[in-house]
Design a protein around this motif. Structure first.
Motif, PDB file in Angstrom:
ATOM      1  N   LEU A   1      -7.470 -35.451  79.089  1.00 16.54           N
ATOM      2  CA  LEU A   1      -8.807 -36.578  80.455  1.00 16.54           C
ATOM      3  C   LEU A   1      -8.610 -38.490  79.726  1.00 16.54           C
ATOM      4  O   LEU A   1      -8.679 -38.794  78.539  1.00 16.54           O
ATOM      5  N   ALA A   2      -8.078 -39.112  80.437  1.00 13.76           N
ATOM      6  CA  ALA A   2      -7.720 -40.383  80.374  1.00 13.76           C
ATOM      7  C   ALA A   2      -8.876 -41.476  80.517  1.00 13.76           C
ATOM      8  O   ALA A   2     -10.058 -40.955  81.628  1.00 13.76           O
ATOM      9  N   HIS A   3      -8.704 -42.213  79.791  1.00  6.76           N
ATOM     10  CA  HIS A   3     -10.060 -43.164  79.412  1.00  6.76           C
ATOM     11  C   HIS A   3     -11.394 -42.558  80.060  1.00  6.76           C
ATOM     12  O   HIS A   3     -11.621 -43.479  81.501  1.00  6.76           O
ATOM     13  N   PRO A   4     -11.616 -42.066  79.500  1.00 12.66           N
ATOM     14  CA  PRO A   4     -13.257 -41.879  80.451  1.00 12.66           C
ATOM     15  C   PRO A   4     -14.551 -43.748  80.173  1.00 12.66           C
ATOM     16  O   PRO A   4     -15.365 -42.727  81.937  1.00 12.66           O
ATOM     17  N   CYS A   5     -14.037 -44.405  79.522  1.00 17.36           N
ATOM     18  CA  CYS A   5     -14.809 -45.150  79.600  1.00 17.36           C
ATOM     19  C   CYS A   5     -14.329 -46.085  80.813  1.00 17.36           C
ATOM     20  O   CYS A   5     -15.804 -47.098  81.328  1.00 17.36           O
ATOM     21  N   LEU A   6     -13.294 -45.937  82.045  1.00 17.08           N
ATOM     22  CA  LEU A   6     -13.328 -46.820  82.940  1.00 17.08           C
ATOM     23  C   LEU A   6     -14.490 -45.946  84.445  1.00 17.08           C
ATOM     24  O   LEU A   6     -14.328 -46.309  85.604  1.00 17.08           O
ATOM     25  N   TYR A   7     -14.849 -44.872  84.362  1.00 19.70           N
ATOM     26  CA  TYR A   7     -15.270 -44.477  86.094  1.00 19.70           C
ATOM     27  C   TYR A   7     -16.245 -44.472  85.522  1.00 19.70           C
ATOM     28  O   TYR A   7     -16.914 -43.775  86.800  1.00 19.70           O
ATOM     29  N   LYS A   8     -17.757 -45.263  84.662  1.00 16.44           N
ATOM     30  CA  LYS A   8     -18.945 -45.580  84.618  1.00 16.44           C
ATOM     31  C   LYS A   8     -19.366 -44.389  85.063  1.00 16.44           C
ATOM     32  O   LYS A   8     -20.293 -44.560  86.504  1.00 16.44           O
ATOM     33  N   MET A   9     -18.777 -43.504  84.958  1.00 22.77           N
ATOM     34  CA  MET A   9     -20.258 -42.294  84.385  1.00 22.77           C
ATOM     35  C   MET A   9     -21.174 -41.962  84.094  1.00 22.77           C
ATOM     36  O   MET A   9     -21.340 -42.321  82.753  1.00 22.77           O
ATOM     37  N   ASN A  10     -22.503 -42.116  84.184  1.00 23.48           N
ATOM     38  CA  ASN A  10     -23.323 -41.829  83.215  1.00 23.48           C
ATOM     39  C   ASN A  10     -23.278 -40.097  81.824  1.00 23.48           C
ATOM     40  O   ASN A  10     -22.444 -39.395  82.434  1.00 23.48           O
ATOM     41  N   ARG A  11     -24.005 -39.748  81.042  1.00 14.05           N
ATOM     42  CA  ARG A  11     -23.498 -38.324  80.260  1.00 14.05           C
ATOM     43  C   ARG A  11     -23.491 -37.427  81.178  1.00 14.05           C
ATOM     44  O   ARG A  11     -23.387 -36.870  81.208  1.00 14.05           O
ATOM     45  N   ARG A  12     -24.651 -37.715  81.840  1.00 17.95           N
ATOM     46  CA  ARG A  12     -25.116 -36.268  83.006  1.00 17.95           C
ATOM     47  C   ARG A  12     -24.161 -36.343  83.577  1.00 17.95           C
ATOM     48  O   ARG A  12     -22.845 -35.071  83.677  1.00 17.95           O
ATOM     49  N   GLU A  13     -23.345 -37.108  84.592  1.00 18.54           N
ATOM     50  CA  GLU A  13     -22.067 -36.363  85.623  1.00 18.54           C
ATOM     51  C   GLU A  13     -20.792 -37.017  84.278  1.00 18.54           C
ATOM     52  O   GLU A  13     -20.186 -35.836  84.873  1.00 18.54           O
ATOM     53  N   LEU A  14     -21.076 -37.230  83.562  1.00 20.50           N
ATOM     54  CA  LEU A  14     -19.283 -36.327  82.855  1.00 20.50           C
ATOM     55  C   LEU A  14     -19.473 -35.589  81.768  1.00 20.50           C
ATOM     56  O   LEU A  14     -18.798 -34.929  82.170  1.00 20.50           O
ATOM     57  N   THR A  15     -20.249 -35.134  81.245  1.00 24.89           N
ATOM     58  CA  THR A  15     -20.730 -33.608  80.738  1.00 24.89           C
ATOM     59  C   THR A  15     -20.388 -32.635  81.944  1.00 24.89           C
ATOM     60  O   THR A  15     -19.821 -31.581  81.340  1.00 24.89           O
ATOM     61  N   ALA A  16     -20.760 -32.756  83.448  1.00 22.86           N
ATOM     62  CA  ALA A  16     -20.792 -31.588  84.156  1.00 22.86           C
ATOM     63  C   ALA A  16     -19.043 -31.747  84.429  1.00 22.86           C
ATOM     64  O   ALA A  16     -18.981 -31.090  84.794  1.00 22.86           O
ATOM     65  N   MET A  17     -18.615 -33.473  85.278  1.00 24.52           N
ATOM     66  CA  MET A  17     -17.456 -32.622  85.315  1.00 24.52           C
ATOM     67  C   MET A  17     -16.520 -32.314  83.944  1.00 24.52           C
ATOM     68  O   MET A  17     -15.061 -31.039  83.429  1.00 24.52           O
ATOM     69  N   LEU A  18     -17.259 -32.915  82.537  1.00 29.05           N
ATOM     70  CA  LEU A  18     -16.151 -32.278  81.413  1.00 29.05           C
ATOM     71  C   LEU A  18     -16.655 -31.027  81.491  1.00 29.05           C
ATOM     72  O   LEU A  18     -15.966 -29.533  80.867  1.00 29.05           O
ATOM     73  N   ASP A  19     -17.316 -29.867  81.659  1.00 23.68           N
ATOM     74  CA  ASP A  19     -18.087 -29.311  81.937  1.00 23.68           C
ATOM     75  C   ASP A  19     -16.837 -27.711  82.966  1.00 23.68           C
ATOM     76  O   ASP A  19     -16.379 -26.808  82.586  1.00 23.68           O
ATOM     77  N   GLU A  20     -16.419 -28.375  84.016  1.00 22.56           N
ATOM     78  CA  GLU A  20     -15.377 -27.879  84.969  1.00 22.56           C
ATOM     79  C   GLU A  20     -13.997 -28.034  84.476  1.00 22.56           C
ATOM     80  O   GLU A  20     -13.587 -27.126  84.208  1.00 22.56           O
TER      81      GLU A  20
ATOM     82  N   TYR B   1      -9.239 -46.071  73.176  1.00 18.23           N
ATOM     83  CA  TYR B   1      -8.579 -46.858  74.522  1.00 18.23           C
ATOM     84  C   TYR B   1      -8.473 -47.854  74.373  1.00 18.23           C
ATOM     85  O   TYR B   1      -9.634 -48.547  73.779  1.00 18.23           O
ATOM     86  N   SER B   2      -7.768 -48.885  74.730  1.00 17.01           N
ATOM     87  CA  SER B   2      -7.932 -50.621  74.951  1.00 17.01           C
ATOM     88  C   SER B   2      -9.577 -50.782  75.419  1.00 17.01           C
ATOM     89  O   SER B   2      -9.714 -51.905  75.232  1.00 17.01           O
ATOM     90  N   CYS B   3     -10.270 -50.571  76.293  1.00 13.13           N
ATOM     91  CA  CYS B   3     -11.504 -51.040  77.192  1.00 13.13           C
ATOM     92  C   CYS B   3     -12.459 -50.548  77.348  1.00 13.13           C
ATOM     93  O   CYS B   3     -13.854 -50.261  77.133  1.00 13.13           O
ATOM     94  N   ASN B   4     -12.582 -49.468  75.594  1.00 14.10           N
ATOM     95  CA  ASN B   4     -13.514 -49.247  74.844  1.00 14.10           C
ATOM     96  C   ASN B   4     -14.369 -50.329  74.648  1.00 14.10           C
ATOM     97  O   ASN B   4     -14.152 -51.368  74.020  1.00 14.10           O
ATOM     98  N   GLN B   5     -15.710 -49.891  74.782  1.00 15.33           N
ATOM     99  CA  GLN B   5     -16.574 -50.885  74.802  1.00 15.33           C
ATOM    100  C   GLN B   5     -17.693 -50.381  73.518  1.00 15.33           C
ATOM    101  O   GLN B   5     -18.365 -49.232  73.649  1.00 15.33           O
ATOM    102  N   GLY B   6     -18.729 -51.145  73.122  1.00 15.23           N
ATOM    103  CA  GLY B   6     -19.470 -50.406  72.319  1.00 15.23           C
ATOM    104  C   GLY B   6     -19.559 -49.236  71.471  1.00 15.23           C
ATOM    105  O   GLY B   6     -18.439 -49.183  70.371  1.00 15.23           O
ATOM    106  N   SER B   7     -19.852 -48.173  71.810  1.00 12.06           N
ATOM    107  CA  SER B   7     -19.985 -46.489  70.885  1.00 12.06           C
ATOM    108  C   SER B   7     -19.379 -46.213  71.677  1.00 12.06           C
ATOM    109  O   SER B   7     -19.261 -44.654  71.183  1.00 12.06           O
ATOM    110  N   ASP B   8     -18.767 -46.385  72.751  1.00 14.56           N
ATOM    111  CA  ASP B   8     -17.673 -45.863  73.599  1.00 14.56           C
ATOM    112  C   ASP B   8     -16.859 -44.309  72.557  1.00 14.56           C
ATOM    113  O   ASP B   8     -16.974 -43.186  72.806  1.00 14.56           O
ATOM    114  N   GLU B   9     -16.292 -44.935  71.425  1.00 13.09           N
ATOM    115  CA  GLU B   9     -14.731 -44.514  71.131  1.00 13.09           C
ATOM    116  C   GLU B   9     -15.984 -43.300  70.460  1.00 13.09           C
ATOM    117  O   GLU B   9     -15.667 -41.818  70.132  1.00 13.09           O
ATOM    118  N   LYS B  10     -16.983 -43.863  69.153  1.00 13.59           N
ATOM    119  CA  LYS B  10     -17.808 -42.373  68.512  1.00 13.59           C
ATOM    120  C   LYS B  10     -18.021 -41.332  69.797  1.00 13.59           C
ATOM    121  O   LYS B  10     -18.184 -40.436  69.922  1.00 13.59           O
TER     122      LYS B  10
END
Length: 284
Positions: A189-208, A221-230
């Protein structure tokens, strides 16, 4: 001495401004040990990049980046270590190119209706041997001084939902994972920080995606912010996935992103690639 890499790089085979050979030369000059060529929906630059990599003794990973759609959002999936001559893969990419060409022609017509001086032939002559994208349209209008900047073209005319924008059929992220696996590759999955998903939305997609066999997440990734990488590394661990990292370098189309270092502080250690290689060999 630390060894660094970049596993998300674009060339003139899609919407970058460096040829594949120029990318390899730049990577060598920058001191990178390896790069992955991951052009959008294209493998056309890989042969040239491999030949250049052999000359510069640089490790070149054949890849591509699929543009897909998930619940109305554009989601990108990167494939690494793909067999870039795989027929199922090349047939699908050819179909994507046909869709894109028709879409570009429609957007050019809409831009003409807005008063811009642009034709599809202009684009073909200006960007020969490229997979034409919206970035090429924006660059043409900027270079010909019809707008003040590339970003203006996207913000006002051809960005998602703008008046000259034309949608195109897309595969799902799960389809992209399947295609990458058919071609012997490892899917991220490329650059998840760019999709502006909340945790619930992102984990729902990752489940699939996990159910479809997604192998990893591009956590560095270049555009990670704050705790994104962690956070993305933690998600990868939760789903028993591996991580990747890349700058998303496009040359002067994204002048604020530098090869290997992104916005200046990106560092992708070689051990990330070692882990991917070990995983890839086990899955083959």
């Amino acid at each position: 001495m630390d060894k660094f890499i970049d596993l998300h790089v674009h060339s003139t085979a899609s919407d970058g401004t460096c040829t594949p050979a120029e990318l390899v030369k730049l990577a060598h000059k920058t001191g990178l040990l390896a790069i992955a060529l991951t052009d959008h929906d294209s493998v056309d630059g890989i042969e040239e990049a491999l030949m250049a990599a052999d000359r510069f003794q640089l490790e070149l990973i054949p890849g591509t980046e699929f543009s897909t759609e998930y619940h109305g959002k554009e989601i990108h999936v990167v494939g690494l270590y793909i067999d870039y001559k795989n027929k199922a893969l090349t047939d699908q990419l050819r179909q994507f190119r046909d869709f894109r060409d028709h879409r570009n022609e429609k957007m050019v017509l809409r831009l003409q209706e807005e008063g811009f001086s642009i034709t599809y032939n202009d684009l073909l002559k200006t960007f020969p041997d490229c997979v034409l994208t919206r970035a090429h349209i924006a660059r043409y209008l900027s270079d010909t001084k019809q707008v003040s900047s590339i970003s203006e073209v996207f913000d006002k005319y051809i960005g998602d939902g703008c008046r000259c924008y034309v949608d195109r059929p897309k595969v799902t992220p799960m389809d992209a994972v399947s295609l990458i696996h058919q071609a012997g590759g490892t899917a991220f999955l490329a650059h998840p920080c760019l999709y502006k998903m909340n945790r619930r939305e992102l984990t729902a997609m990752l489940d699939e995606l996990a159910g479809a066999g997604l192998d990893g997440i591009e956590a560095v990734y270049s555009c990670n912010q704050g705790s994104d990488e962690k956070d993305f590394k933690a998600l990868a661990e939760h789903y028993h996935m591996i991580i990747s990292g890349g700058s998303d370098f496009h040359g002067t189309n994204k002048p604020y992103i530098k090869l290997g270092t992104g916005k200046g502080n990106l560092k992708i250690p070689y051990r990330i690639l070692e882990n991917i290689k070990t995983y890839h060999q086990k899955e083959k």
